[in-house]
Design an enzyme around this catalytic site. Structure first.
Site, PDB file in Angstrom:
ATOM      1  N   GLY C 249       0.839  -1.199   0.000  1.00 52.14           N
ATOM      2  CA  GLY C 249       0.000   0.000   0.000  1.00 52.14           C
ATOM      3  C   GLY C 249       0.870   1.242   0.000  1.00 52.14           C
ATOM      4  N   PRO C 645       9.118  -9.410  16.850  1.00 50.57           N
ATOM      5  CA  PRO C 645      10.440  -8.933  16.418  1.00 50.57           C
ATOM      6  C   PRO C 645      10.774  -9.310  14.972  1.00 50.57           C
ATOM      7  CG  PRO C 645      10.569  -9.915  18.603  1.00 50.57           C
ATOM      8  CD  PRO C 645       9.178 -10.189  18.102  1.00 50.57           C
ATOM      9  N   GLU C 718       7.406   3.074   8.940  1.00 58.25           N
ATOM     10  CA  GLU C 718       7.940   4.133   8.089  1.00 58.25           C
ATOM     11  C   GLU C 718       9.313   4.641   8.506  1.00 58.25           C
ATOM     12  OE1 GLU C 718       4.282   6.655   6.729  1.00 58.25           O
ATOM     13  OE2 GLU C 718       3.744   5.594   8.546  1.00 58.25           O
TER      14      GLU C 718
END
Lengths: 348, 165, 752
Positions: C249, C645, C718
């Site tokens: 996306g 993790p 991000e």
């Protein structure tokens, strides 16, 4: 994609018989089918060569040459042990091109017939003299950073994107073609045309003629010990060249006795200047000598747009490729064929 | 004009009537044979998402016309596992997290299977990276992909050694 | 009493057996066998194929379309143009919601950007529709395209994206600069970038009367229902959106774009299901992009190398008809370095392009790229090691606002990353390191920073009579691992092993899981699931405590611990009972819990909340040909509590590779004469291939954050992009001595 008729001949004779104006021969399809999808090629008939067994052989010829059928897949040729041993820089160039999947499908004949990657040629909505004679060249004032610096004209600044053709040109390959008028041989140097004022004339093939094989002459195998292909590109792999170089030497007693040299991605055809090779003959393999050869090879180079850097890059790449070839053909194909980083140790 | 071809797809022999020669192998699989595991990422041979095996070799199914494949043996991602037992490459991709969104994954896996059978990369990470460079991954799971391919190569070699012993 | 119960059952969440484990992806088998169903894999009976015709000019009017030729092509069912457009009820030129953009659904013959839909062709087959679209051969009245930064003088942006201000001022940077002992004034350019998720945007739309079912990849499933309800004049409840898997996306799949709306309209008009999949080229226009930026950074330092001013003005190229999304690059300079004055400002230049939008680390990626290089330049001027310089200007409270950080383990990130990378002993001067193969070697670093937002979400959790659990929220898994990480959180909240919990998601008929974006999805949807599970356990506890036959009878005042399908008295673990037994005696009805999550505004006001990190890069560069390779990347990140993790590491690595892409590869190349992008394919628009990636390492630094949200989760989607771009640019300088002040950095830049 425009609708087309589909025929599948079983022999070269049947393929030629099936030809009508507007038809196209289909090899692996990796270039032709792509161009059909984007509307650049619109054949009325596709003549599928895939079942013509006579075109699918790699023959090592007595005396040291080789004959490669046009339908041989790129990967099969590159991994053919006898062929790669005799013509290592051809194998290296093939393996530096495209991807594993594409090389499994793409044929030798198709590689020879590859169209330019100029984005305006690939865009049917842009003027392009090569695609639509007389419409103009949109690239001349447009996105041209990777277009020609040699042999271009105001009508067209396209480059030939093939890797394989660069060492083939250096080694003086011969293209065997067959057409309505019979068989003939074309020197690879005469096979691809510079654009001049008729860029639509891309190759020496006459309508209906078909590439059936490529021959490498016996003397080309004499370069096997010192032959490299170098490809400079914007990714480490799976990218077209900014410039590429095929460089092959024969060295005896510390002196170059013969040299072969060609540049890729700088012109509408692989760029070979025999004067540059002659300049190397009889010399010691030093950087200074290599630089002179590079200058000779690049004589007349001029930017066709925002691509002046390619001239200097090509000059440097020629010197480097000659150094690499002087150092000797590696015993095993490098992990990253034709790359600057070919020999680099790998980190995980 | 209609074209009748016969294909072996994941071991099943199928007769396919094509009303249109323009249909690519990719679109044949996805839109007409209900084998949607193979993915379309670019339709131009530039991303590798559509990779399948044709006669055991990895190719981009988007650049292959179905009509040319009469008699071919096609393996897609759906045909790789043996029932519930995953192919070693599939298992290794899960174990090494060699994917995120999963869209390029069928192509990555089929490409890896092809690469391993070509036999030129072995367990050399650099050769594996080069050999897998025709498969783009925008999530950029490359680290896991490389590990998975190396691991699967090793496991498959061990299995075949055991079989031959 | 119930309050106490609920406090107690947060215990297993913190120490649960699921969260914190590197569980392999729950959708792994589906994804490696080809069984995971992406939107374009759907094929309802009677389905037609739609292909849209893209404008091949950037500005003007369509004057002619050869509809007769297209209609005559065998298999073409319909050709929609402005003359017979399929109805769209809501005004396409309006912005119905904050994140929506004006769309082009054939409402007129105007072209506002290249690749805009100007017609839609419907066919019985994909081949027929595709050729029909080609046969339309549009003609235009062309107006000159406005392209690039020189198209007009830059103007101050009306506002930044997401309702943020265009300008932030803390102190007087002009004064700070004039008082500085040394100053830096540099300008960095970043190009337009296109998301290019591997899965092209796709939709399969099917109407049944005024009910609509759509399969489409979507990062905000429930929210998007509202968008489509607006466009088609039906209640949102009439719309079902299925989006179980997104093929990537990166911010481009959160709002309804023109082609998707057109496909739905066509399906309604033709009363047959319609599938539309964008071509790769069509992804360079109507579906968002990261706008190009030109960023001027001015920094001043005093004699102690302490920053007296950090002034960041970013000019972003935006479209000409919406302008709502100037790439907020200047924001990157807030919140990080302890400058005594701070100023950021967004400017815009209008071009004839599609509307830009959020692309992985919007603003932060471009802004960090410029900022981290500028910081490196300032450190160089100060004669300091870049890490030492950053530590010197380390902010212990948020610069400007003075707010404390909810947590900030950036010092540890610097230390751990530097140690693992081997930063110590790096020569200060450039062009000092050559490896044994002769490659110029450079080391660079950058700080990574990304906000830790939370949105709003709801969830439902059910304990079934057999003691297993069912949890539901309409979350979106675009590869980050929602199917797995959210299930881990839910399983812990229900005190169940992961394999005893069914997780339903990816469909708009479930409780709203919020937006998968802003790196806030795990915190938000996870928070809601946690609350729902906690609520279900509370209800179960109430049942047990009130049941005289239960070993837990009367223990309600001490609370419970839920673990492995049994409820334990919190202060006497000898008293416990299996869920199934409690439920069976209570009548065998399933127990339902509901939960929601959102950050209270007062929490947001109290603390500055960010994920942090430090990225160290090694590049090797051919000294003659300047071919470059990033040979090592070490990223150390502190992002609160890490649920899984393995998945977090994968996402961080993916982000760092996006950093490689930004630094060395990605760029939309415009033809300045036409305003068209000339590299609208993956052979021309380069993203890294496998061989571009080696030596990647991710370290996650432990961080307990009691303020960010109840689960202590920040987000990792991000931040990996930030820091990395600058680190690579700085490493290239360190290798070559060349400061290249634009991205991507190319061979020709170093050759010049």
């Amino acid at each position: 994609m425009k609708r087309f008729d589909y025929v599948r001949p079983l022999s070269v004779a049947d393929a030629l018989a099936a030809y009508t104006p507007g038809a196209a021969y289909l090899g692996g399809g990796t270039n032709l089918l792509d161009l059909m999808k984007i509307g650049v090629m619109q054949p009325d008939t596709l003549i599928d060569l895939g079942r013509i067994a006579e075109l699918d052989a790699i023959e090592m010829l007595p005396g040291g040459g080789a004959r490669i059928g046009a339908l041989v897949k790129n990967s099969d040729l590159a991994h053919d042990r006898a062929f790669a041993a005799a013509f290592p820089m051809v194998a290296e160039a093939i393996l530096a091109g495209a991807s594993g999947q594409l090389r499994n499908a793409a044929t030798i004949g198709g590689n020879l017939m590859q169209k330019t990657r100029c984005t305006y040629f690939q865009d049917p909505h842009s003027p392009c003299n090569r695609r639509e004679p007389g419409s103009g060249c949109a690239a001349r004032e447009g996105d041209n950073a990777n277009l020609a610096v040699l042999g271009w004209s105001d009508a067209c600044i396209a480059t030939n994107p093939s890797d394989m053709c660069v060492p083939l040109a250096a080694l003086g390959a011969i293209v065997e073609v067959q057409g309505p008028g019979g068989r003939r041989d074309i020197q690879i140097a005469s096979f691809h045309f510079l654009p001049g004022d008729q860029p639509e004339n891309e190759t020496a093939l006459q309508p209906g003629e078909l590439v059936i094989a490529i021959r490498l002459p016996a003397e080309a195998a004499a370069f096997a010990k010192n032959a490299r292909y170098l490809k400079v590109r914007e990714r480490t792999s799976f990218a077209f060249a900014l410039v590429s170089v095929a460089a092959a030497l024969q060295i005896e007693g510390g002196r170059i006795t013969a040299a072969r040299l060609a540049l890729g991605a700088v012109a509408a055809k692989p760029w070979r200047v025999t004067a540059a090779e002659e300049l190397l003959a009889g010399q010691s393999p030093t950087q200074e000598v290599f630089a002179r050869a590079a200058d000779a090879l690049l004589e007349g180079a001029k930017p066709s747009g925002e691509n002046g850097y390619k001239i200097e890059l090509a000059r440097r790449a020629v010197v480097r490729a000659l150094q690499m070839s002087a150092a000797g053909t590696p015993k095993r194909m490098p992990a990253l064929p034709a790359s600057s980083f070919a020999e680099e140790a790998s980190h995980v | 004009m209609s074209y009748s071809i016969s294909l072996t797809v994941n071991g099943d022999q199928r007769r396919v009537e094509l009303d249109d020669p323009r249909v690519t192998l990719l679109d044949l699989l996805r839109e007409r044979l209900d084998l949607t595991g193979t993915k379309k990422g670019c339709d131009r041979g530039q991303c590798g998402a559509c990779t399948v095996l044709v006669d055991g070799r990895r190719v981009n199914s988007c650049l292959s016309l179905a009509v040319t494949l009469d008699g071919a043996d096609i393996t897609t991602i759906e045909g790789l596992a043996d029932g519930d037992t995953l192919h070693p490459v599939q298992a290794a991709f899960i174990e090494h997290d060699g994917f995120q969104c999963g869209y390029c994954t069928p192509g990555q896996i089929m490409s890896a299977v092809g690469l391993i059978s070509e036999g030129h990369a072995g367990e050399d990470p650099e050769r594996v990276r080069e050999g897998m460079s025709g498969n783009l991954c925008r999530c950029a799971a490359y680290h896991g992909i490389t590990e998975a391919v190396i691991d699967a190569t090793r496991r498959m070699a061990e299995t075949s050694e055991r079989k031959s012993a | 009493m119930s309050d106490r119960v609920s406090e107690t059952v947060t215990m297993p969440m913190r120490f649960g057996s699921n969260s914190g484990q590197s569980v392999t992806r729950r959708d792994g088998i589906a994804k490696v066998t080809g069984r995971a169903t992406y939107a374009a894999d759907n094929h309802p009976d009677g389905m037609l194929y739609a292909v849209y015709v893209p404008a091949t000019i950037a500005r003007g009017r369509v004057t002619h379309l050869d509809t007769a030729a297209a209609k005559a092509h065998p298999g073409v069912v319909e050709v929609f143009t402005p003359k017979n457009r399929p109805p769209v009820v809501g005004d396409p030129d309006k912005k119905p919601f904050m994140f929506a953009i004006p769309i082009e659904v054939l409402q007129d013959d105007t072209v506002r950007y290249a690749m805009q839909p100007i017609a839609l062709v419907i066919g019985e087959t994909l081949e027929a529709a595709t050729e029909g679209a080609r046969l339309l051969k549009p003609q235009y009245e062309v107006e000159p395209a406005r392209t690039g930064f020189d198209a007009e003088p830059a103007k101050r942006a009306a506002a930044g994206p997401f309702g943020r201000p265009a300008e932030v001022v803390h102190g007087d940077t002009e004064a700070g600069l004039s008082q500085a002992k040394q100053t830096l004034d540099v300008t960095y350019d970043t190009p337009a970038q296109y998301h290019n998720a591997m899965e092209p945007h796709a939709i399969v739309a099917k109407w049944d009367g005024d009910k609509l079912e759509i399969d489409t990849p979507n990062q905000a499933i429930v929210l998007s229902r509202g968008f489509y309800a607006f466009y088609f004049g039906i209640p949102a409840d009439n719309i079902l959106i299925r989006s179980p898997y997104l093929g990537g996306g990166f911010g481009s799949k959160a709002v309804p774009y023109s082609p998707l709306v057109l496909a739905i309209a066509a399906a309604r008009k033709l009363d047959r299901p319609v599938k539309l999949v964008l071509t790769r080229a069509q992804m360079f226009g109507p579906v968002g992009h990261r706008g190009a930026t030109r960023q001027r950074l001015r920094i001043g330092i005093d004699g102690e190398a302490q920053m007296t001013a950090l002034d960041h003005v970013s000019t972003a190229i935006v479209d000409s008809f919406d302008s709502s999304f100037p790439e907020p690059a200047a924001n990157a300079s807030q919140g990080l370095y302890n400058a005594s004055s701070l100023h950021s400002l967004m400017m815009v230049v209008h071009n004839d392009i599609g509307v830009p939008g959020a692309m992985r680390a919007p603003g932060e990626a471009s802004g960090s790229a410029a900022l981290e290089c500028a910081i490196d330049e300032m450190a160089e001027k100060a004669g300091m090691d870049p890490l030492e310089f950053r530590l010197k200007n380390y902010a212990d409270v948020e610069p400007g606002t003075g707010k404390p950080y909810s947590s900030k383990a950036l010092r540890e990130c610097y230390a751990e990353g530097a140690k693992r990378f081997g930063w110590a002993g790096r020569p200060l001067a450039p062009r000092q390191m050559v490896d044994d193969k002769g490659f110029l070697t450079g080391w660079g670093m950058g700080t990574a920073l990304f906000g830790a937002p939370m949105f709003a979400a709801q969830a439902r959790a059910v304990l079934r009579p057999d003691g297993t659990g069912l949890v539901e929220t309409a979350a979106a898994d675009m590869g980050q691992g929602a199917w797995t990480a959210l299930a881990q959180i839910a399983a812990d909240s229900l005190g169940l092993p992961l394999d005893k919990v069914e997780f339903r998601s990816g469909s708009s008929d479930l409780p709203d899981g919020g937006v998968a974006g802003g790196s806030g999805h795990t915190a938000t949807a996870g928070g809601a699931l946690h609350a729902a599970g906690t609520d279900a356990i509370r209800r179960l506890g109430e049942l047990a405590a009130a049941d005289p036959q239960s070993p837990l009878f009367g223990t309600g005042n001490q609370g419970f611990v839920a673990r492995d399908g049994r409820l334990y008295a919190a202060r006497d673990e000898s008293r416990s009972e299996a869920y199934a037994d409690i439920i069976a005696r209570a009548g065998g009805q399933e127990i339902e819990g509901k939960g929601s999550a959102a950050r209270p505004p007062e929490d947001a006001a109290r603390h500055a909340m960010y994920s942090h990190g430090a990225v160290f890069a090694e590049v090797k560069i051919d000294p003659v040909l300047f071919q470059m390779r990033v040979t090592r990347l070490v990223g150390a990140f502190a992002a609160g509590r890490i649920i899984n993790p393995k998945l977090a590491e994968s996402q961080l690595m993916g982000g760092m590779i996006w950093g490689i892409s930004f630094a060395l590869h990605e760029e939309a190349r415009f033809d300045k004469r036409t305003g068209r992008i000339m590299n609208t394919d993956l052979a021309g628009y380069h993203i890294p291939v496998n061989a571009d990636v080696q030596g990647l390492e991710v370290i996650t630094v432990h961080e307990d954050d009691p303020y960010v949200n109840p689960l202590g989760i920040k987000g990792v989607g991000e931040i990996g992009v930030t820091g990395t771009v600058g680190a690579i640019g700085n490493a290239i300088w360190h290798a070559t001595g060349r400061r290249i002040r634009h991205f991507p950095i190319r061979i020709e830049d170093l050759l010049a």
